[in-house]
Enzyme design. Structure first.
Site, PDB file in Angstrom:
ATOM      1  N   LYS A  78      -8.582  19.384   9.376  1.00 32.82           N
ATOM      2  CA  LYS A  78      -7.811  19.366  10.392  1.00 32.82           C
ATOM      3  C   LYS A  78      -9.029  20.231  11.213  1.00 32.82           C
ATOM      4  O   LYS A  78      -9.484  20.485  11.327  1.00 32.82           O
ATOM      5  CB  LYS A  78      -6.694  20.502  10.276  1.00 32.82           C
ATOM      6  N   SER A 153       1.766  20.941  13.304  1.00 37.45           N
ATOM      7  CA  SER A 153       0.858  21.216  14.027  1.00 37.45           C
ATOM      8  C   SER A 153      -0.180  19.995  13.265  1.00 37.45           C
ATOM      9  O   SER A 153      -0.933  19.441  13.541  1.00 37.45           O
ATOM     10  CB  SER A 153      -0.374  21.992  14.820  1.00 37.45           C
ATOM     11  N   SER A 177       2.872  25.517  10.423  1.00 37.65           N
ATOM     12  CA  SER A 177       1.602  23.979  10.384  1.00 37.65           C
ATOM     13  C   SER A 177       1.677  23.156   9.190  1.00 37.65           C
ATOM     14  O   SER A 177       0.825  21.887   9.759  1.00 37.65           O
ATOM     15  CB  SER A 177       0.812  24.498  11.288  1.00 37.65           C
TER      16      SER A 177
END
Ligand SMILES: [Zn+2]
Lengths: 483, 469, 91
Positions: A78, A153, A177
């Site tokens: 990420k 996210s 997330s």
């Protein structure tokens, strides 16, 4: 050679010499190149280095040199986790070209075990969002239906794992997330206990609640990744110094005789009917496996969304203050500006959701409102923690749907932040209480959209949690994405 | 009644590393931005990791000032934007829900007056701003983060001072105290910084900031009291505000009122866990702590028999009390104390002069022994002492080069006394009846020997010679 | 009720120039109204949920120079020819 294999299968194929690391990485990269225009999981690819690294691991294997336990497994990271040499953007125009001068602890641990970082994946700007639409690079798309959001996210993580663009991904989970994209993309995603995994190198959004967590297509793959990234780190004072645990060993132990609490507040109003029935069938499977399921009430949940967003916004407003564009950032000359005007202008590059949360954070912390919002939110957090502790006195696990609704269309809710916040209701409990939680693919809706089940366990009980997730996974036989 | 309170920032200069990272705590004299890492430069993803010794040193200050140390110590963020602040918040301490800063509610006695300490907190120092060229012309500030994140202890007193003189005495005591504890070198530039607040009867409280040097605080306070008093006398209200000390003009000037409206939006620093400080740890610390100034003074008086006034002067100066402790023996303690307080302190009273002294500890002790044993007069002792610290030579070397040893051999003395008798016939005649005349003759002998004659031996010989006559 | 002025004030606290405050007024107001539910929570005392560690487990006071490929960190940052970081002046 197939790339739709699990980490465990990959390791045995490489170890036996059936495939080379280079072949696998090259094929994965080819696939990424062909599918990315449709999915947009990656922000930055590091293809050349990945191939070099693959060759050097193959060479080490040929010459009998010591090779790390991950044998060149392709991973995606990420883009709010620092990687030396590859830019870390947080999907923000503030950090578009920021290259961190160091690796996050999780990244150096992966590299040490010879994992190969394919690239950095998409997220909502600074991890604030639950759809990956708030990325300055545009939304990632759900591989099951590219008109739909992949969750967030860590949307890029969910998409890249689901669509075979890597085998394992690291995301971060502040309010769900990791679990939200896991659920929406039909993969497994774990949020570890606060303090199990080092946050050094994770760009802070809400530092008192977030953790880095692995995503994989199989529970065992997630356990394997956790083996590598978990553990005390001198660079993160909040990590715990427990003994090293092997999360893969005995993962098939089953859950016979265990007691499972079903959180009542997360099975009622506002939950999609198909999600309810998927959860009910998960409960039935648990019972078939020999577990006892009982309803449990957590009334502090009533205030959890407000408490979570109060605390997270407050911390965000402070954590993001450092982006003043003086020491790093983008080119923006300061001539003609006074300090505060310059900083305010430079920071107007933050996107709308980040700006909104900083404004909220400033509000709830400001002198006149501190007692009304922030302190009360902390109180709710304390209540949730104690109610959860109480619950774990009588049950081993808690079970809820991961997300109350099915994946929805891109753009559908983007103008309605409060509605989006309320979707986090099931996931944020684990963050506020600091406990581990995992999302496991459970079913598909009539419209062929994924539904995930969330299992929660007490602090540092990841080993048992993974056993429960593994047991549930064995009862499902779900298809992968068609490529 | 005038009320003065202080906020003192004291750097913990004796630590090796910064408060939250492994960069050097000693930033002085380094090239710009050569002492930084992701943590103290505020890079994304970095996390503060608290220095154990900084907590220990701050706790020692707290204990020395009679403060309570809470069982749970925690940190907070103070949010404001400033170019010298790499994260645009400062990690500090704050007593939000009960005391969690390293020390609170202490007190110190100076000259019989109790000064209450409100709070002692451990925090990070910001970087340093350097102005390029003339500050009016340029639009730029240059920032050097070498200092950013170095450990700082902030001490906040209650407004218990009645006048600037008490403030000065307190600050001297405090400087000695931190030096004595081995936590800070208070004389390094910028190691101790003081802000004050003042109110006079009938007026509001005014903060004084920006007082660069330790010495200027007394001037700034005096100026401010006079200013406020004259306002009150003329029935003009004293506004609650922050004023800056203008070093060049030696006056305080009003800062923009905006500064006071700052909303720091404190919130817990959860990257640093709450630190449990066990009561045993505190007791251990207490045991490890060097003797306090009061304890030291007490030891000098009670154990060594040094007069109270000498003990007071000696114990409050770390350099000289250390010297004293290294040189005295039980039998010569009073004499060593005398030598240091009456002869040496007056000559070497500044840090520079102290550092120039060349001291052989044994020589000082030998010197005091010689005086105690009447082998040297006090007068010669002083001359010898000054030579000792100038040259670093041993006692015997100095005595022989200066020819200071007492004249006590009888033949020599008889010869000198004979000479004096010839010169002072009148006094010799009177001597049989007048003790003053005898003393006068002794004085003449002393002068002739440049103070080296042993006075008691001289007296005996004189008496003998007069009765013979 | 959140208004233009409040948004501007909050923007000033977090140092973000808000071009179109209108965009934020409604949403921030709606969210804060939702947060107000917190006010009904009873609050007498508060026990921090923060992790606790013993003093003994804090970092030892040792130094280590931070280098990026053998070079000082400042060389990876924005800087002038003398290695100072430049900032616009404070008024
Ligand atoms: Zn540093």
């Amino acid at each position: 050679m197939k790339i739709e294999i699990s980490a465990t299968e990959y390791l045995s194929l490489v170890r036996s010499g059936s495939i080379s690391v280079e072949e696998f990485i090259a094929k994965t990269l080819d696939h990424v190149h062909s599918i990315e225009p449709r999915l947009r999981a990656y922000i930055t690819l590091d293809a050349d280095n990945a191939l070099d690294k693959a060759r050097s691991i193959d060479k080490k294997m040929r010459t009998g040199e010591k090779v790390g336990s991950l044998l060149g497994i392709p991973v995606s990271i990420k883009d709010n986790i620092c990687t030396a040499g590859i830019r870390t953007t947080c999907a923000s125009r503030m950090l578009e070209n920021f290259v961190a001068p160091y690796d996050a602890t999780v990244v150096s641990r992966l590299r040490q075990e010879d994992a190969i970082i394919i690239g950095k994946v998409n997220l909502d700007e600074f991890a604030m969002g639950s759809t990956t639409e708030f990325s300055c690079f545009g939304p990632s798309r759900n591989p099951w239906n590219t008109d739909y959001v992949p969750g967030g996210s860590s949307g890029g993580s969910g998409v890249s794992v689901s669509a075979y663009e890597c085998i394992i991904s690291l995301g971060s989970d502040t309010g769900g997330s990791v679990r939200s994209p896991a659920s929406f993309c039909s993969v497994v995603g774990l949020k570890p206990t606060y303090g199990l995994v080092s946050r050094y190198g994770l760009i802070s959004y809400s530092n008192s609640i977030e953790q880095i967590g692995p995503l994989g297509r199989k529970v065992e793959d997630v356990a394997l990744a956790l083996n590598v990234i978990a553990g005390h780190d001198l660079r993160d004072g909040t990590t715990s110094s427990g003994a090293k645990i092997d999360y893969v060993a005995d993962i098939g132990d089953g859950i016979e005789g265990k007691k499972i609490g079903i959180i009542k507040q997360m099975m009622g109003e506002g939950v999609d009917g198909e999600v309810i029935s998927a959860t009910e069938s998960a409960i039935a499977r648990f019972q078939e496996l020999g577990a006892e399921c009982v309803p449990i009430s957590l009334d502090a949940v009533e205030h959890s969304v407000a408490a979570y967003y109060t605390i997270a916004s407050a911390e965000a407003s402070s954590n993001l203050a450092r982006y003043d564009n003086l020491r790093y950032g983008y080119d923006f000359a300061s001539e003609g500006y006074e300090f505060k005007a310059y900083v305010s202008k430079a920071r107007s590059r933050f996107g709308p959701e980040v700006t909104r949360r900083m404004l909220l954070g400033a509000f709830v912390l400001s002198a006149g409102y501190y007692g009304k919002y922030y302190l009360k939110a902390q109180k709710v957090r304390e209540m949730i923690k104690s109610q959860i502790e109480n619950a774990f006195n009588s049950v081993d696990f808690l079970v809820t749907p991961t997300m109350p609704i099915l994946p929805f269309r891109i753009g559908e809710k983007i103008e309605d932040p409060l509605t989006l916040y309320l979707l986090d209701i099931n996931t944020i409990t684990a963050n506020l209480a600091g406990i581990p939680a995992i999302s496991v693919p459970m079913a598909f809706s009539s419209s062929n959209l994924p539904i995930g089940i969330q299992i929660l366990a007490n602090s540092f009980e990841e080993k048992d949690l993974l056993k429960a997730a593994y047991a549930l996974e064995q009862t499902t036989n779900l298809p992968g994405v068609k490529i | 009644m005038t009320k003065i309170g202080l906020e003192i920032h004291c750097q913990l200069t004796k630590l090796r590393s910064k408060l939250f990272c492994n960069c050097r705590a000693n930033y002085r004299g380094l090239p710009p931005n050569s002492n930084i890492c992701p943590v103290c430069a505020g890079l994304p993803g970095s996390l503060p990791v608290l220095n154990k010794r900084a907590v220990e040193k701050a706790a020692m200050i707290a204990l020395a000032l009679g403060c309570e140390i809470p069982e749970r110590v925690s940190f907070f963020r103070k949010n404001y934007f400033y170019p010298d602040l790499p994260k645009n918040f400062q990690i500090t301490q704050y007593n939000a829900y009960g005391p969690t800063s390293i020390g609170s509610e202490g007190n110190v006695e100076i000259e019989g007056k109790v000064i209450r300490m409100r709070r002692i907190q451990l925090e990070e120092d910001p970087g340093r701003l350097v102005y390029e060229g003339s500050s009016e012309k340029t639009q730029l500030t240059l920032v050097d983060y070498n200092r950013a994140g170095t450990p700082l202890v902030e001490l906040v007193t209650e407004p218990d001072f009645e006048n600037p003189r008490q403030v000065r005495i307190f600050l001297n005591v405090l400087a000695d105290l931190v030096e004595n504890l081995g936590v800070s070198d208070p004389y390094l530039d910028g190691a101790m910084r003081v802000d004050g607040n003042v109110s006079v009867e009938g007026g509001n409280r005014v903060e004084i900031k920006n007082v660069g040097s330790f010495k200027d605080i007394e001037k700034a306070l005096n100026f401010e009291i006079t200013r406020q008093q004259s306002l009150v006398d003329r029935k003009i209200p004293v506004i609650a505000e922050t004023r800056h000390w203008d070093e060049a003009r030696k006056i305080t000037v009003s800062a923009r009122s905006k500064e006071e409206e700052q909303d720091y939006r404190y919130l817990p620093e959860s990257d640093i866990p709450v630190i449990i400080v066990s009561r045993e740890k505190i007791e251990n610390l207490r045991k490890q702590m060097p003797e306090s100034l009061a304890e030291k003074k007490d030891r000098y008086i009670k154990k060594l028999g040094i007069p109270a006034q000498v003990a007071e002067v000696l114990s409050s100066d770390k350099f000289y009390s250390d010297l004293f402790d290294k040189t005295h023996t039980e039998s010569n303690a009073r004499e060593v104390a005398n030598l240091i307080t009456t002869d040496l302190m007056g000559v070497a009273d500044t840090r520079e002069k102290k550092s120039e002294l060349k001291i052989d500890n044994k020589a000082i002790s030998d010197l005091a022994d010689a005086i105690v044993g009447n082998k040297l007069t006090r007068n010669s002792g002083k001359i010898a002492l000054l030579e000792l610290v100038k040259t670093g030579k041993s006692f015997s070397e100095v005595i022989s080069t200066l020819d200071l040893s007492n004249v006590s051999d009888i033949a020599t003395l008889e010869k000198i006394i004979g000479e004096v008798f010839k010169e002072e016939e009148k006094a010799v005649i009177e001597a049989n009846t007048n003790p003053d005349a005898v003393n006068y003759i002794v004085g003449r002998v002393m002068r002739k020997t440049k103070g080296k004659a042993d006075p008691s031996v001289t007296l005996e010989i004189i008496k003998k010679m007069i009765s013979i006559k | 009720m959140v208004d233009r002025k409040e948004i501007a004030h909050l923007g000033d606290l977090v140092k973000v120039e808000i071009d179109e405050p209108e965009k934020y007024i409604h949403q921030v107001d709606e969210i804060l109204k939702y947060f107000e539910g917190l006010d009904s929570v009873e609050f007498q005392s508060y026990k921090s949920v923060q992790k606790e560690i013993s003093y003994e487990d804090l970092r030892e006071d040792t130094c280590e120079e931070f280098l990026v490929d053998g070079k000082p960190l400042i060389e990876s940052l924005k800087r002038d020819q003398n290695n100072f970081v430049r900032a616009p002046k404070m008024i």
